[in-house]
Design a protein around this motif. Structure first.
Motif, PDB file in Angstrom:
ATOM      1  N   VAL A 126      56.190  52.111  46.923  1.00  0.00           N
ATOM      2  CA  VAL A 126      56.315  53.397  47.615  1.00  0.00           C
ATOM      3  C   VAL A 126      57.450  53.354  48.633  1.00  0.00           C
ATOM      4  CG1 VAL A 126      55.139  54.981  49.196  1.00  0.00           C
ATOM      5  CG2 VAL A 126      53.910  54.048  47.227  1.00  0.00           C
ATOM      6  N   GLU A 127      57.553  52.242  49.373  1.00  0.00           N
ATOM      7  CA  GLU A 127      58.648  52.116  50.340  1.00  0.00           C
ATOM      8  C   GLU A 127      60.007  52.251  49.650  1.00  0.00           C
ATOM      9  OE1 GLU A 127      58.404  48.492  52.488  1.00  0.00           O
ATOM     10  OE2 GLU A 127      57.012  49.275  53.984  1.00  0.00           O
ATOM     11  N   GLY A 128      60.152  51.561  48.533  1.00  0.00           N
ATOM     12  CA  GLY A 128      61.410  51.636  47.799  1.00  0.00           C
ATOM     13  C   GLY A 128      61.671  53.022  47.236  1.00  0.00           C
ATOM     14  N   ALA A 129      60.617  53.676  46.718  1.00  0.00           N
ATOM     15  CA  ALA A 129      60.775  55.010  46.138  1.00  0.00           C
ATOM     16  C   ALA A 129      61.193  56.027  47.192  1.00  0.00           C
ATOM     17  CB  ALA A 129      59.465  55.441  45.465  1.00  0.00           C
ATOM     18  N   VAL A 130      60.591  55.973  48.355  1.00  0.00           N
ATOM     19  CA  VAL A 130      60.943  56.901  49.432  1.00  0.00           C
ATOM     20  C   VAL A 130      62.404  56.727  49.825  1.00  0.00           C
ATOM     21  CG1 VAL A 130      60.526  57.479  51.854  1.00  0.00           C
ATOM     22  CG2 VAL A 130      58.590  57.116  50.308  1.00  0.00           C
ATOM     23  N   SER A 131      62.841  55.466  49.933  1.00  0.00           N
ATOM     24  CA  SER A 131      64.245  55.215  50.289  1.00  0.00           C
ATOM     25  C   SER A 131      65.186  55.752  49.227  1.00  0.00           C
ATOM     26  CB  SER A 131      64.463  53.705  50.474  1.00  0.00           C
ATOM     27  OG  SER A 131      63.671  53.207  51.519  1.00  0.00           O
ATOM     28  N   MET A 132      64.820  55.565  47.957  1.00  0.00           N
ATOM     29  CA  MET A 132      65.679  56.041  46.872  1.00  0.00           C
ATOM     30  C   MET A 132      65.734  57.567  46.828  1.00  0.00           C
ATOM     31  SD  MET A 132      64.545  53.312  43.931  1.00  0.00           S
ATOM     32  CE  MET A 132      65.625  53.993  42.680  1.00  0.00           C
ATOM     33  N   VAL A 133      64.616  58.239  47.034  1.00  0.00           N
ATOM     34  CA  VAL A 133      64.589  59.702  47.031  1.00  0.00           C
ATOM     35  C   VAL A 133      65.428  60.239  48.190  1.00  0.00           C
ATOM     36  CG1 VAL A 133      63.118  61.709  47.384  1.00  0.00           C
ATOM     37  CG2 VAL A 133      62.390  59.888  45.829  1.00  0.00           C
ATOM     38  N   GLU A 134      65.244  59.633  49.373  1.00  0.00           N
ATOM     39  CA  GLU A 134      66.024  60.065  50.546  1.00  0.00           C
ATOM     40  C   GLU A 134      67.519  59.893  50.301  1.00  0.00           C
ATOM     41  OE1 GLU A 134      66.211  59.127  55.361  1.00  0.00           O
ATOM     42  OE2 GLU A 134      65.008  57.878  54.008  1.00  0.00           O
ATOM     43  N   MET A 135      67.880  58.757  49.708  1.00  0.00           N
ATOM     44  CA  MET A 135      69.297  58.508  49.427  1.00  0.00           C
ATOM     45  C   MET A 135      69.831  59.501  48.404  1.00  0.00           C
ATOM     46  SD  MET A 135      71.007  54.975  48.046  1.00  0.00           S
ATOM     47  CE  MET A 135      70.040  55.070  46.545  1.00  0.00           C
ATOM     48  N   ALA A 136      69.034  59.838  47.379  1.00  0.00           N
ATOM     49  CA  ALA A 136      69.473  60.784  46.352  1.00  0.00           C
ATOM     50  C   ALA A 136      69.709  62.167  46.937  1.00  0.00           C
ATOM     51  CB  ALA A 136      68.435  60.839  45.229  1.00  0.00           C
ATOM     52  N   ILE A 137      68.785  62.655  47.762  1.00  0.00           N
ATOM     53  CA  ILE A 137      68.928  63.991  48.364  1.00  0.00           C
ATOM     54  C   ILE A 137      70.127  64.037  49.304  1.00  0.00           C
ATOM     55  CG2 ILE A 137      67.814  65.660  49.900  1.00  0.00           C
ATOM     56  CD1 ILE A 137      65.158  64.853  48.686  1.00  0.00           C
ATOM     57  N   ASP A 138      70.305  62.973  50.084  1.00  0.00           N
ATOM     58  CA  ASP A 138      71.448  62.940  51.017  1.00  0.00           C
ATOM     59  C   ASP A 138      72.771  62.958  50.266  1.00  0.00           C
ATOM     60  OD1 ASP A 138      69.740  62.931  53.139  1.00  0.00           O
ATOM     61  OD2 ASP A 138      69.823  60.753  53.467  1.00  0.00           O
ATOM     62  N   ASP A 139      72.862  62.179  49.188  1.00  0.00           N
ATOM     63  CA  ASP A 139      74.110  62.126  48.415  1.00  0.00           C
ATOM     64  C   ASP A 139      74.405  63.476  47.760  1.00  0.00           C
ATOM     65  OD1 ASP A 139      74.574  59.570  49.136  1.00  0.00           O
ATOM     66  OD2 ASP A 139      73.986  58.656  47.222  1.00  0.00           O
ATOM     67  N   ALA A 145      60.120  70.017  45.098  1.00  0.00           N
ATOM     68  CA  ALA A 145      59.886  69.777  43.681  1.00  0.00           C
ATOM     69  C   ALA A 145      60.628  68.536  43.211  1.00  0.00           C
ATOM     70  CB  ALA A 145      60.313  71.004  42.881  1.00  0.00           C
ATOM     71  N   MET A 146      61.852  68.358  43.704  1.00  0.00           N
ATOM     72  CA  MET A 146      62.650  67.185  43.306  1.00  0.00           C
ATOM     73  C   MET A 146      62.024  65.891  43.828  1.00  0.00           C
ATOM     74  SD  MET A 146      66.661  66.439  44.056  1.00  0.00           S
ATOM     75  CE  MET A 146      67.416  64.930  43.470  1.00  0.00           C
ATOM     76  N   VAL A 147      61.584  65.951  45.089  1.00  0.00           N
ATOM     77  CA  VAL A 147      60.920  64.766  45.662  1.00  0.00           C
ATOM     78  C   VAL A 147      59.673  64.420  44.870  1.00  0.00           C
ATOM     79  CG1 VAL A 147      59.648  63.920  47.674  1.00  0.00           C
ATOM     80  CG2 VAL A 147      61.839  65.088  47.978  1.00  0.00           C
ATOM     81  N   SER A 148      58.887  65.429  44.508  1.00  0.00           N
ATOM     82  CA  SER A 148      57.660  65.199  43.738  1.00  0.00           C
ATOM     83  C   SER A 148      57.971  64.563  42.396  1.00  0.00           C
ATOM     84  CB  SER A 148      56.920  66.509  43.543  1.00  0.00           C
ATOM     85  OG  SER A 148      55.780  66.327  42.720  1.00  0.00           O
ATOM     86  N   ASN A 149      58.978  65.100  41.706  1.00  0.00           N
ATOM     87  CA  ASN A 149      59.319  64.562  40.388  1.00  0.00           C
ATOM     88  C   ASN A 149      59.849  63.130  40.483  1.00  0.00           C
ATOM     89  OD1 ASN A 149      58.572  66.945  39.127  1.00  0.00           O
ATOM     90  ND2 ASN A 149      60.630  67.841  39.271  1.00  0.00           N
ATOM     91  N   LEU A 150      60.727  62.874  41.466  1.00  0.00           N
ATOM     92  CA  LEU A 150      61.286  61.526  41.620  1.00  0.00           C
ATOM     93  C   LEU A 150      60.205  60.505  41.989  1.00  0.00           C
ATOM     94  CD1 LEU A 150      64.672  62.217  43.454  1.00  0.00           C
ATOM     95  CD2 LEU A 150      64.352  61.386  41.113  1.00  0.00           C
ATOM     96  N   MET A 151      59.283  60.901  42.850  1.00  0.00           N
ATOM     97  CA  MET A 151      58.205  59.984  43.238  1.00  0.00           C
ATOM     98  C   MET A 151      57.323  59.650  42.053  1.00  0.00           C
ATOM     99  SD  MET A 151      58.559  59.091  46.386  1.00  0.00           S
ATOM    100  CE  MET A 151      56.962  58.440  46.801  1.00  0.00           C
ATOM    101  N   VAL A 152      57.077  60.644  41.194  1.00  0.00           N
ATOM    102  CA  VAL A 152      56.281  60.389  39.981  1.00  0.00           C
ATOM    103  C   VAL A 152      57.003  59.405  39.075  1.00  0.00           C
ATOM    104  CG1 VAL A 152      55.367  61.418  37.878  1.00  0.00           C
ATOM    105  CG2 VAL A 152      55.040  62.567  40.068  1.00  0.00           C
ATOM    106  N   VAL A 153      58.309  59.617  38.905  1.00  0.00           N
ATOM    107  CA  VAL A 153      59.093  58.732  38.042  1.00  0.00           C
ATOM    108  C   VAL A 153      59.130  57.313  38.578  1.00  0.00           C
ATOM    109  CG1 VAL A 153      61.405  58.273  37.143  1.00  0.00           C
ATOM    110  CG2 VAL A 153      60.487  60.606  37.106  1.00  0.00           C
ATOM    111  N   LEU A 154      59.366  57.185  39.890  1.00  0.00           N
ATOM    112  CA  LEU A 154      59.565  55.855  40.477  1.00  0.00           C
ATOM    113  C   LEU A 154      58.261  55.097  40.695  1.00  0.00           C
ATOM    114  CD1 LEU A 154      62.286  56.771  43.118  1.00  0.00           C
ATOM    115  CD2 LEU A 154      62.622  55.526  40.986  1.00  0.00           C
TER     116      LEU A 154
END
Length: 284
Positions: A229-242, A258-267
Protein backbone atom coordinates in the motif's frame (compact mmCIF):
# COMPACT_ATOMS: atom_id res chain seq x y z
CA UNK A 1 42.44 -31.18 51.82
CA UNK A 2 39.71 -29.58 49.72
CA UNK A 3 41.58 -28.72 46.54
CA UNK A 4 43.39 -30.55 43.80
CA UNK A 5 47.09 -31.35 44.16
CA UNK A 6 49.32 -33.06 41.63
CA UNK A 7 51.02 -36.33 42.51
CA UNK A 8 54.32 -37.32 40.89
CA UNK A 9 54.57 -41.12 41.12
CA UNK A 10 57.56 -43.37 40.46
CA UNK A 11 58.26 -44.46 36.90
CA UNK A 12 56.59 -47.76 36.22
CA UNK A 13 59.52 -49.02 34.13
CA UNK A 14 61.97 -48.75 37.03
CA UNK A 15 59.61 -50.50 39.42
CA UNK A 16 58.84 -53.15 36.80
CA UNK A 17 62.52 -54.08 36.66
CA UNK A 18 62.77 -54.13 40.47
CA UNK A 19 59.64 -56.25 40.92
CA UNK A 20 60.68 -58.64 38.13
CA UNK A 21 64.17 -59.08 39.63
CA UNK A 22 62.70 -59.63 43.11
CA UNK A 23 60.33 -62.26 41.78
CA UNK A 24 62.95 -64.10 39.68
CA UNK A 25 65.67 -64.06 42.37
CA UNK A 26 63.23 -65.18 45.10
CA UNK A 27 61.93 -67.96 42.86
CA UNK A 28 65.45 -69.20 42.00
CA UNK A 29 66.55 -69.12 45.64
CA UNK A 30 63.40 -70.95 46.70
CA UNK A 31 64.02 -73.68 44.13
CA UNK A 32 67.70 -73.97 44.95
CA UNK A 33 67.55 -73.88 48.75
CA UNK A 34 64.06 -75.24 49.39
CA UNK A 35 63.72 -72.60 52.11
CA UNK A 36 60.14 -71.26 52.47
CA UNK A 37 61.59 -67.98 53.70
CA UNK A 38 62.43 -67.00 50.12
CA UNK A 39 58.76 -67.35 49.25
CA UNK A 40 58.22 -64.05 51.04
CA UNK A 41 60.00 -62.27 48.20
CA UNK A 42 57.60 -63.83 45.69
CA UNK A 43 54.60 -62.75 47.76
CA UNK A 44 55.96 -59.18 48.06
CA UNK A 45 56.55 -58.95 44.30
CA UNK A 46 52.97 -60.08 43.65
CA UNK A 47 51.60 -57.57 46.19
CA UNK A 48 53.50 -54.75 44.44
CA UNK A 49 51.98 -55.52 41.02
CA UNK A 50 48.60 -53.74 41.55
CA UNK A 51 50.57 -50.50 41.93
CA UNK A 52 51.23 -50.28 38.17
CA UNK A 53 48.92 -48.13 36.02
CA UNK A 54 48.79 -46.09 32.82
CA UNK A 55 47.69 -42.49 32.26
CA UNK A 56 46.60 -41.73 28.71
CA UNK A 57 46.74 -38.25 27.11
CA UNK A 58 44.07 -35.90 28.52
CA UNK A 59 43.29 -38.34 31.30
CA UNK A 60 44.05 -38.43 35.01
CA UNK A 61 44.06 -40.76 38.01
CA UNK A 62 42.78 -39.65 41.41
CA UNK A 63 44.70 -41.45 44.19
CA UNK A 64 42.99 -42.31 47.49
CA UNK A 65 44.51 -44.26 50.38
CA UNK A 66 42.04 -45.55 52.97
CA UNK A 67 39.76 -42.53 52.45
CA UNK A 68 42.54 -39.94 52.30
CA UNK A 69 43.11 -37.98 49.08
CA UNK A 70 46.75 -38.34 48.00
CA UNK A 71 46.73 -36.30 44.81
CA UNK A 72 46.01 -36.55 41.10
CA UNK A 73 48.32 -37.90 38.41
CA UNK A 74 47.96 -35.90 35.17
CA UNK A 75 51.25 -36.76 33.48
CA UNK A 76 51.03 -39.27 30.67
CA UNK A 77 52.86 -42.55 30.89
CA UNK A 78 53.46 -45.73 32.89
CA UNK A 79 53.73 -45.31 36.67
CA UNK A 80 53.78 -47.13 39.98
CA UNK A 81 52.30 -46.07 43.32
CA UNK A 82 51.46 -47.67 46.62
CA UNK A 83 49.47 -50.80 45.64
CA UNK A 84 46.86 -49.98 48.29
CA UNK A 85 45.94 -46.75 46.52
CA UNK A 86 42.53 -46.58 44.86
CA UNK A 87 43.14 -45.14 41.39
CA UNK A 88 39.98 -43.57 39.94
CA UNK A 89 40.21 -42.50 36.31
CA UNK A 90 38.78 -39.09 35.31
CA UNK A 91 38.91 -37.92 31.71
CA UNK A 92 40.13 -34.38 31.02
CA UNK A 93 38.91 -34.37 27.42
CA UNK A 94 36.29 -31.94 26.16
CA UNK A 95 32.87 -33.58 25.96
CA UNK A 96 29.63 -32.82 24.14
CA UNK A 97 26.26 -33.03 25.81
CA UNK A 98 23.08 -32.74 23.75
CA UNK A 99 20.22 -32.48 26.20
CA UNK A 100 16.77 -33.91 25.69
CA UNK A 101 14.09 -31.54 24.44
CA UNK A 102 12.25 -30.37 27.52
CA UNK A 103 8.80 -28.81 27.56
CA UNK A 104 8.74 -25.54 29.51
CA UNK A 105 6.88 -22.22 29.56
CA UNK A 106 8.50 -19.06 28.27
CA UNK A 107 8.28 -15.67 29.97
CA UNK A 108 4.71 -15.05 28.81
CA UNK A 109 3.53 -18.60 29.53
CA UNK A 110 3.62 -20.18 26.07
CA UNK A 111 4.62 -23.87 26.14
CA UNK A 112 7.80 -24.44 24.13
CA UNK A 113 10.26 -27.24 23.43
CA UNK A 114 13.89 -26.36 24.05
CA UNK A 115 17.19 -28.26 24.11
CA UNK A 116 20.79 -27.25 24.82
CA UNK A 117 24.16 -28.29 23.40
CA UNK A 118 26.93 -28.09 25.98
CA UNK A 119 30.71 -28.50 25.54
CA UNK A 120 32.45 -29.07 28.87
CA UNK A 121 35.51 -30.60 30.51
CA UNK A 122 36.81 -31.40 33.98
CA UNK A 123 39.31 -28.86 35.29
CA UNK A 124 39.45 -29.73 39.00
CA UNK A 125 39.58 -33.47 39.58
CA UNK A 126 39.21 -33.15 43.37
CA UNK A 127 35.86 -31.36 43.04
CA UNK A 128 34.69 -33.73 40.31
CA UNK A 129 35.54 -36.77 42.41
CA UNK A 130 34.51 -35.64 45.91
CA UNK A 131 32.31 -32.52 45.80
CA UNK A 132 29.48 -34.24 43.88
CA UNK A 133 28.27 -37.82 43.82
CA UNK A 134 28.43 -38.34 40.05
CA UNK A 135 29.79 -35.42 38.04
CA UNK A 136 28.43 -36.64 34.69
CA UNK A 137 24.91 -36.97 36.10
CA UNK A 138 25.40 -33.61 37.81
CA UNK A 139 26.13 -31.98 34.43
CA UNK A 140 22.98 -33.51 32.92
CA UNK A 141 20.64 -32.43 35.72
CA UNK A 142 22.09 -28.92 36.07
CA UNK A 143 21.89 -28.40 32.31
CA UNK A 144 18.20 -29.27 32.42
CA UNK A 145 17.66 -26.86 35.32
CA UNK A 146 19.55 -24.06 33.54
CA UNK A 147 17.47 -24.50 30.38
CA UNK A 148 14.23 -24.30 32.36
CA UNK A 149 15.39 -21.13 34.10
CA UNK A 150 16.53 -19.58 30.81
CA UNK A 151 13.20 -20.23 29.10
CA UNK A 152 11.37 -18.40 31.88
CA UNK A 153 13.56 -15.32 31.47
CA UNK A 154 12.71 -14.51 27.83
CA UNK A 155 9.64 -14.74 25.59
CA UNK A 156 9.80 -16.99 22.55
CA UNK A 157 9.13 -13.95 20.37
CA UNK A 158 7.69 -10.47 20.84
CA UNK A 159 4.16 -11.17 19.62
CA UNK A 160 2.71 -10.80 23.10
CA UNK A 161 5.53 -8.72 24.62
CA UNK A 162 6.14 -5.85 22.23
CA UNK A 163 8.62 -4.24 24.63
CA UNK A 164 10.87 -7.30 24.70
CA UNK A 165 14.15 -6.45 22.98
CA UNK A 166 15.65 -9.92 23.52
CA UNK A 167 13.72 -13.07 22.67
CA UNK A 168 14.66 -16.73 22.50
CA UNK A 169 14.18 -16.75 18.74
CA UNK A 170 15.93 -13.52 17.74
CA UNK A 171 18.44 -12.75 20.51
CA UNK A 172 20.54 -15.91 20.20
CA UNK A 173 23.87 -14.31 21.12
CA UNK A 174 22.54 -12.71 24.30
CA UNK A 175 20.53 -15.80 25.23
CA UNK A 176 23.48 -18.17 24.68
CA UNK A 177 25.75 -15.91 26.76
CA UNK A 178 23.21 -15.94 29.60
CA UNK A 179 22.93 -19.73 29.33
CA UNK A 180 26.71 -20.17 29.40
CA UNK A 181 27.09 -17.91 32.44
CA UNK A 182 24.30 -19.71 34.29
CA UNK A 183 25.78 -23.13 33.57
CA UNK A 184 29.30 -22.01 34.54
CA UNK A 185 28.04 -20.90 37.95
CA UNK A 186 26.11 -24.13 38.45
CA UNK A 187 28.91 -26.51 37.38
CA UNK A 188 31.75 -24.69 39.14
CA UNK A 189 31.07 -26.67 42.31
CA UNK A 190 31.95 -29.88 40.44
CA UNK A 191 35.17 -28.51 38.94
CA UNK A 192 33.60 -28.36 35.47
CA UNK A 193 34.55 -25.70 32.93
CA UNK A 194 31.90 -24.74 30.39
CA UNK A 195 33.61 -24.26 27.01
CA UNK A 196 30.45 -23.46 25.07
CA UNK A 197 26.72 -23.56 25.68
CA UNK A 198 24.02 -22.75 23.16
CA UNK A 199 20.42 -23.56 22.34
CA UNK A 200 20.32 -26.56 20.03
CA UNK A 201 16.56 -26.84 19.51
CA UNK A 202 13.74 -24.34 19.92
CA UNK A 203 10.10 -24.64 18.86
CA UNK A 204 6.58 -24.13 20.08
CA UNK A 205 4.97 -27.14 21.74
CA UNK A 206 2.74 -29.21 19.47
CA UNK A 207 -0.53 -28.03 21.04
CA UNK A 208 0.03 -24.39 19.99
CA UNK A 209 2.45 -24.81 17.08
CA UNK A 210 -0.31 -24.67 14.44
CA UNK A 211 -1.94 -21.57 15.90
CA UNK A 212 1.39 -19.77 16.25
CA UNK A 213 2.32 -20.65 12.68
CA UNK A 214 -0.92 -19.13 11.40
CA UNK A 215 -0.27 -16.09 13.53
CA UNK A 216 3.21 -15.66 12.10
CA UNK A 217 1.82 -16.05 8.57
CA UNK A 218 -0.86 -13.44 9.26
CA UNK A 219 1.75 -11.04 10.64
CA UNK A 220 3.89 -11.53 7.54
CA UNK A 221 0.89 -10.95 5.25
CA UNK A 222 -0.08 -7.75 7.08
CA UNK A 223 3.50 -6.46 6.89
CA UNK A 224 3.66 -7.25 3.16
CA UNK A 225 0.32 -5.55 2.53
CA UNK A 226 1.50 -2.49 4.40
CA UNK A 227 4.55 -2.21 2.16
CA UNK A 228 2.44 -2.74 -0.98
CA UNK A 229 0.00 0.00 0.00
CA UNK A 230 2.84 2.40 0.82
CA UNK A 231 4.39 1.79 -2.58
CA UNK A 232 1.05 2.06 -4.40
CA UNK A 233 0.20 5.40 -2.79
CA UNK A 234 3.61 6.79 -3.78
CA UNK A 235 3.19 5.57 -7.35
CA UNK A 236 -0.33 7.02 -7.69
CA UNK A 237 0.82 10.36 -6.26
CA UNK A 238 3.77 10.44 -8.65
CA UNK A 239 1.53 9.57 -11.64
CA UNK A 240 -1.00 12.34 -10.89
CA UNK A 241 1.76 14.91 -10.31
CA UNK A 242 3.50 14.03 -13.58
CA UNK A 243 0.24 14.20 -15.55
CA UNK A 244 -0.51 17.60 -14.07
CA UNK A 245 3.00 18.98 -14.66
CA UNK A 246 3.13 17.80 -18.25
CA UNK A 247 -0.46 18.89 -18.87
CA UNK A 248 -1.25 15.61 -20.57
CA UNK A 249 -4.84 15.73 -19.34
CA UNK A 250 -6.87 18.07 -17.22
CA UNK A 251 -8.38 16.10 -14.36
CA UNK A 252 -11.05 17.42 -12.04
CA UNK A 253 -11.45 16.04 -8.52
CA UNK A 254 -13.98 13.39 -9.58
CA UNK A 255 -11.72 12.06 -12.33
CA UNK A 256 -8.72 12.11 -10.00
CA UNK A 257 -10.69 10.04 -7.49
CA UNK A 258 -11.65 7.53 -10.20
CA UNK A 259 -8.05 7.32 -11.42
CA UNK A 260 -6.72 6.84 -7.90
CA UNK A 261 -9.29 4.08 -7.29
CA UNK A 262 -8.39 2.27 -10.50
CA UNK A 263 -4.62 2.55 -9.94
CA UNK A 264 -4.90 1.32 -6.35
CA UNK A 265 -6.90 -1.70 -7.53
CA UNK A 266 -4.28 -2.48 -10.17
CA UNK A 267 -1.30 -2.04 -7.86
CA UNK A 268 -2.71 -3.72 -4.74
CA UNK A 269 -4.63 -6.63 -6.29
CA UNK A 270 -3.51 -10.19 -5.52
CA UNK A 271 -4.17 -11.26 -9.12
CA UNK A 272 -3.57 -9.69 -12.50
CA UNK A 273 -6.35 -7.28 -13.36
CA UNK A 274 -8.36 -7.46 -16.60
CA UNK A 275 -8.43 -4.10 -18.36
CA UNK A 276 -11.73 -2.75 -19.68
CA UNK A 277 -11.48 -0.68 -22.88
CA UNK A 278 -13.83 2.31 -22.84
CA UNK A 279 -14.88 3.05 -26.42
CA UNK A 280 -17.03 5.99 -25.47
CA UNK A 281 -16.26 9.17 -23.55
CA UNK A 282 -14.69 9.38 -20.17
CA UNK A 283 -18.11 9.95 -18.64
CA UNK A 284 -19.70 6.84 -20.17
Amino acid sequence: MNQEKENNPISGYIMLVIVALLFIISLLLLIASKQPLFGIGIVISLVLCPGFFFVNPNSSRVLVLFGAYKGTVKKNGFFWVNPFYIKDSISLRARNFDSERVKVNDKVGNPILIGVILVWQVRDTFKAAFEVDNYEEFVRIQSDAAVRKLAGMYPYDNFEDNEAEITLRSGLDEVNNALEENLSNRLKIAGIKVIEARIGYLAYASEIAGAMLRRQQATAIVAARHKIVEGAVSMVEMAIDDLSKRQVIDLDEERKAAMVSNLMVVLCADKDVTPVVNSGTLNH
